[in-house]
Enzyme design. Structure first.
Site, PDB file in Angstrom:
ATOM      1  N   ASN A  71      37.581  44.658  48.059  1.00 53.20           N
ATOM      2  CA  ASN A  71      36.794  45.552  47.200  1.00 53.20           C
ATOM      3  C   ASN A  71      35.602  44.846  46.558  1.00 53.20           C
ATOM      4  OD1 ASN A  71      38.622  44.057  45.534  1.00 53.20           O
ATOM      5  ND2 ASN A  71      38.326  45.519  43.881  1.00 53.20           N
ATOM      6  N   THR A 115      35.163  45.499  37.933  1.00 49.26           N
ATOM      7  CA  THR A 115      36.590  45.519  38.200  1.00 49.26           C
ATOM      8  C   THR A 115      37.112  46.890  38.597  1.00 49.26           C
ATOM      9  OG1 THR A 115      38.752  45.106  37.143  1.00 49.26           O
ATOM     10  CG2 THR A 115      36.991  45.922  35.748  1.00 49.26           C
ATOM     11  N   ASP A 118      33.870  39.822  39.371  1.00 49.08           N
ATOM     12  CA  ASP A 118      35.194  40.416  39.528  1.00 49.08           C
ATOM     13  C   ASP A 118      36.178  39.713  38.587  1.00 49.08           C
ATOM     14  OD1 ASP A 118      37.494  41.722  40.852  1.00 49.08           O
ATOM     15  OD2 ASP A 118      37.836  39.720  41.702  1.00 49.08           O
TER      16      ASP A 118
END
Length: 284
Positions: free
Chosen positions: A229, A43, A9
């Site tokens: 997320n 991402t 990420d």
């Protein structure tokens, strides 16, 4: 442990709090790549807003890939070629816009080039533009107004966001009807961004798909993240890593908690489990 794929990420993980990349993290990624490990940035951002970062790290060669839009897209970083994608259609966009109206939250539709701005609720302008404050202007998505009743058909959208200060989003999230959670994947990617993705689409889904394409087993995959997320990324890795600054839900799901994003946590975990190859226990 023989890690062959590292999915990382960006915000809150690879990047420091000021959204810059440390020399330590860059060097660790370059050394892992030189050792034959596939490093994939994973991402919510679009690819075009990441070019400066990919170039800085050295991840724009023919074999390099990125997972963008929180798993909605897998793309080649060199030319943007789409390897896999799942999108929204016009009817779904209208459906989610109605949800935003009922919650008095602004809605933005996002494709590969534009952030579409339909009319916002009075006094509730979108703050999504703040997410790209460090992106070079020539690589940032363009914001364009759109009339909600005049959306073209087809209208192909990669992701939808509702962006307001964290306390406003936190107050509205419990009011989202269960029917919307059944139809879509809804979660916060940053404190001020609520994302809506097609059902079952998340970072973990695309990471698993990419692993299959590369012929890898789950045990050969490391996933690193910090926010909600990233939960699927951590849960679906052979070695799931949470940042020390991660939310508790991600830490609880992780096999290992590394240092913070401001203390080169990515470099630390790559050095520990990939470059040193000492097969140390997760809690050491």
């Amino acid at each position: 442990m023989d890690i062959k794929l590292i999915a990382i990420d960006l915000d809150g993980t690879l990047l420091r709090s000021d959204r810059t990349l440390s020399d330590e993290n860059r060097q660790a990624i370059q050394e892992a790549k030189a050792a034959g490990v596939q490093v994939v940035l994973c991402t919510g951002r679009p690819l075009r807003s990441m070019h400066y970062l990919l170039e800085e790290i050295g991840l724009k060669e023919e074999e390099d890939l990125a997972i963008t839009y929180n798993g909605g897209l897998i793309q080649k970083t060199k030319n943007g070629e789409i390897v896999h994608q799942i999108t929204f259609d016009r009817a779904q966009c209208l459906d989610i816009y109605e949800l935003g109206r009922s919650l008095e939250l602004p809605v933005n539709f996002i494709d590969l080039d534009y952030v579409y701005e339909p009319p916002y609720p009075v006094g509730a302008e979108s703050v999504y533009m703040a997410a790209s404050k460090n992106v070079p202007k020539d690589q940032a998505l363009k914001f364009v107004d759109v009339v909600i009743d005049e959306l073209p058909d087809p209208f192909t959208i990669n992701k939808i966001v509702m962006s307001r200060p964290a306390e406003e989003l936190d107050a509205m999230i419990p009011k989202i009807p269960a029917s919307y959670h059944e139809k879509y994947n809804i979660y916060k990617s940053q404190p001020f961004i609520l994302e809506v993705l097609p059902q079952n689409v998340d970072k973990g889904y695309s990471m698993r798909l990419l692993g299959e394409k590369l012929g890898l087993e789950k045990a050969q995959i490391m996933g690193i993240g910090d926010q909600e997320n990233d939960l699927s990324l951590v849960q679906n890795s052979g070695l799931g890593v949470a940042m020390a600054n991660a939310i508790d839900k991600v830490k609880d799901a992780a096999d290992y908690v590394t240092k913070t994003n401001d203390a080169n946590g990515v470099a630390h975990v790559i050095q520990k489990f990939v470059l040193d190859k000492q097969n140390l226990p997760y809690d050491s």
